[in-house]
Design an enzyme around this catalytic site. Structure first.
Site, short mmCIF file in Angstrom:
data_model
loop_
_atom_site.label_atom_id
_atom_site.label_comp_id
_atom_site.label_asym_id
_atom_site.label_seq_id
_atom_site.Cartn_x
_atom_site.Cartn_y
_atom_site.Cartn_z
N GLU A 98 42.45 64.08 -24.74
CA GLU A 98 43.51 63.12 -24.41
C GLU A 98 43.04 62.06 -23.42
O GLU A 98 42.19 62.32 -22.59
CB GLU A 98 44.67 63.86 -23.74
N CYS A 347 47.97 65.79 -17.91
CA CYS A 347 46.78 66.09 -18.71
C CYS A 347 46.85 67.43 -19.45
O CYS A 347 47.34 68.41 -18.95
CB CYS A 347 45.53 66.03 -17.85
N1 SAH Z 1 39.20 69.24 -13.18
C1 SAH Z 1 39.46 68.11 -12.35
C2 SAH Z 1 40.16 66.95 -13.04
C3 SAH Z 1 41.26 67.24 -14.00
S1 SAH Z 1 42.89 67.60 -13.51
C4 SAH Z 1 40.22 68.53 -11.12
O1 SAH Z 1 40.58 69.69 -11.02
O2 SAH Z 1 40.41 67.72 -10.23
C5 SAH Z 1 43.52 66.23 -12.62
C6 SAH Z 1 44.49 66.63 -11.54
O3 SAH Z 1 45.75 67.08 -12.08
C7 SAH Z 1 43.98 67.76 -10.66
O4 SAH Z 1 44.29 67.50 -9.33
C8 SAH Z 1 44.78 68.94 -11.20
O5 SAH Z 1 44.79 70.00 -10.29
C9 SAH Z 1 46.11 68.30 -11.47
N2 SAH Z 1 46.98 69.06 -12.37
C10 SAH Z 1 46.65 69.84 -13.41
N3 SAH Z 1 47.75 70.36 -14.00
C11 SAH Z 1 48.80 69.90 -13.31
C12 SAH Z 1 50.22 70.08 -13.43
N4 SAH Z 1 50.75 70.87 -14.36
N5 SAH Z 1 51.02 69.44 -12.53
C13 SAH Z 1 50.47 68.63 -11.58
N6 SAH Z 1 49.15 68.43 -11.44
C14 SAH Z 1 48.33 69.06 -12.27
#
Ligand code: SAH
Length: 360
Positions: A98, A347
Site C-alpha cells: 500500500e 498502514c
Molecule cells: N516499521 C516502521 C514504519 C511503519 S509503521 C515503524 O515501526 O516505524 C508507521 C507508524 O505507524 C509507526 O509509528 C507505527 O508504530 C504506527 N502504527 C502502526 N499501526 C498503527 C495503528 N493501528 N494505529 C496507530 N499507529 C500505528
C-alpha cells in the site's frame, strides 16, 4: 521481482544507479550516453520500449536481458474529506503493498511500503499480522512513487517510509532506494524531504548514522518504560529504550539531524499522566545536556483500531492532556492530524482486508 525463472535472471532496470546503467549499456555494446536517454524516462514511468530516441537494436537487447516493471493499481480510494489517496498496488509476483498520498499546502507527500508484510510483531499494527513475505526491491519502492505521481498528474515532493514493513529490516535495498530517489535525473526528491520511520533496530540506526544522509529519522517509541514497550513491541526485548535512545543521541551527534518520535496512544495502556511525565523525563535525560539542545518533537497518534487487535484509541481529552504535560516539560508535542479517516488510510489495513477475503 522474482515471479518466474526468466525474471530472476534478468536485470531489474529501475533498481540501477546511473553508473550501473552506463555499465550495462556499454556491456551491451552501446555508447555510454544511451544510459542517460533511458534513466530519466524510466524514472518518470516510461518503459524502455516506449522511449522514442532509443534505437530498436538496444530495445531488443534490453528486452532479452532486463526487466522494467511498475506496480499496478489494484485498488484506489480517494477520501471525500481531504483528497487523501490510498493505493493498493499489485507487484510483479502477485503480492500487494500500500501507499498513501496526502495533499498538503507545501506539496504532495507519499507514504510508501518497504516490505511485503513485516516481521516486527507490534501488537497494534495491521501490517505485521501475516508476518513478512519478502523485502521490496529499490525499484518497487520507486515504482510506488512513479505510479502515484502519474496517476494524480502532479509532482510528489515528500516521501515518508511509514507504510507496510520495517525499512531498516530491508537495509541495503532502502539505502539504494534513497540514493535513487534523490538522483537529479530521476525523481530528484531531496533528502531533507524524506523521513524514515523505524521501530528501533539499534544496530541499523548506528549504520544509518554513518551514511550521513540528511533525512529525518522517526522513532516509533510508543511507551516510556521497558515493560510496557516490550508488551506491545517485541523489538524492545532485544534493544531496550535506553539502548534505543543512546543510538538516537549518537545519530544526532553524527548527522546533526533532529529526530522525531512517534507515540501511539492506546487507551489504558500508555496514555496516563505518569506515562507522559516519564516520557518527558527519559527524552530530556537521554538527549539533552547543557551543551546540547537537540529539539525534541513527539508526534502523538491516537491508535487506529485494527479489527484483529483489542486496542482502542484514547479519549480526545486524554490526548490533549498528554500533549500538554509534554509541552510543560519542554517537549514539542503535536497530535497527528487524521487524514483519509473515511478510507482506512492507516498502514496495512487495505492489504489485510484483501488477505482476509482470500481466506474466507
Ligand atoms: N516499521 C516502521 C514504519 C511503519 S509503521 C515503524 O515501526 O516505524 C508507521 C507508524 O505507524 C509507526 O509509528 C507505527 O508504530 C504506527 N502504527 C502502526 N499501526 C498503527 C495503528 N493501528 N494505529 C496507530 N499507529 C500505528
Amino acid at each position: 521481482m522474482n515471479s518466474d525463472t526468466e525474471i530472476i535472471n534478468k536485470t531489474d532496470l529501475l533498481s540501477l544507479h546511473p553508473e550501473e546503467l552506463e555499465e550495462l549499456v556499454v556491456g551491451l555494446g552501446e555508447p555510454k550516453y544511451r544510459a542517460k536517454q533511458l534513466f530519466a524516462p524510466m524514472h518518470s514511468g516510461t518503459a524502455p520500449e516506449q522511449i522514442s530516441n532509443v534505437g530498436k537494436a538496444l530495445k531488443a537487447k534490453l528486452a532479452d536481458t532486463c526487466v522494467y516493471s511498475l506496480p499496478i493499481i489494484r485498488k484506489k480510494l480517494v477520501s471525500a474529506i481531504d483528497g487523501t489517496v490510498k493505493y493498493l498496488y499489485g507487484l510483479s509476483d502477485g503480492n500487494s503493498v500500500e501507499s498513501v498520498v496526502m495533499k498538503y499546502k507545501h506539496g504532495n507527500t507519499i507514504c510508501i511500503s518497504t516490505q511485503v508484510g513485516c516481521r516486527m510483531g507490534c501488537a497494534f499494527c495491521a501490517s505485521t499480522i501475516g508476518g513478512k513475505i519478502r523485502d521490496l526491491e529499490p525499484s518497487e519502492m520507486l515504482g510506488q512513487i512513479i505510479v502515484a505521481a502519474k496517476d494524480i498528474g502532479e509532482r510528489i515532493s515528500n516521501v515518508v517510509m511509514m507504510g507496510i514493513g520495517e525499512p531498516l529490516d530491508n537495509y541495503d535495498n532502502v539505502i539504494k532506494f534513497l540514493k535513487l530517489v534523490n538522483c537529479e535525473e530521476g525523481l530528484n526528491i531531496g533528502y531533507r524531504h524524506i523521513s524514515l520511520s523505524t521501530c528501533g533496530l539499534v544496530d541499523k540506526i548506528q549504520r544509518l548514522a554513518k551514511e550521513n544522509f540528511p533525512i529525518t529519522l522517526s522513532i516509533s517509541l510508543h511507551a516510556s518504560d521497558d515493560a510496557t514497550r516490550s508488551s506491545i513491541m517485541p523489538v524492545n526485548k532485544k534493544w531496550s529504550i535506553d539502548k534505543l535512545l543512546g543510538a538516537c543521541k549518537e545519530y544526532y551527534a553524527t548527522t546533526g539531524r533532529r529526530i522525531s518520535f512517534e507515540y501511539t496512544l492506546i487507551s489504558g495502556k500508555n496514555d496516563n499522566r505518569d506515562s507522559a511525565l516519564r516520557l518527558a523525563e527519559i527524552l530530556n535525560k537521554a538527549l539533552r545536556s547543557h551543551t546540547d539542545t537537540m529539539p525534541i518533537h513527539v508526534n502523538l497518534i491516537p491508535v487506529n483500531p485494527v479489527s484483529e487487535t483489542a486496542f482502542s484509541s484514547s479519549e480526545r481529552k486524554t490526548v490533549e492532556d498528554f500533549a500538554a504535560t509534554l509541552e510543560r516539560k519542554g517537549i514539542r508535542a503535536t497530535v497527528r492530524r487524521t487524514l483519509g479517516a473515511d478510507i482506512n488510510a492507516s498502514c496495512g489495513q487495505l492489504r489485510r482486508e484483501e488477505e482476509r477475503r482470500k481466506v474466507t
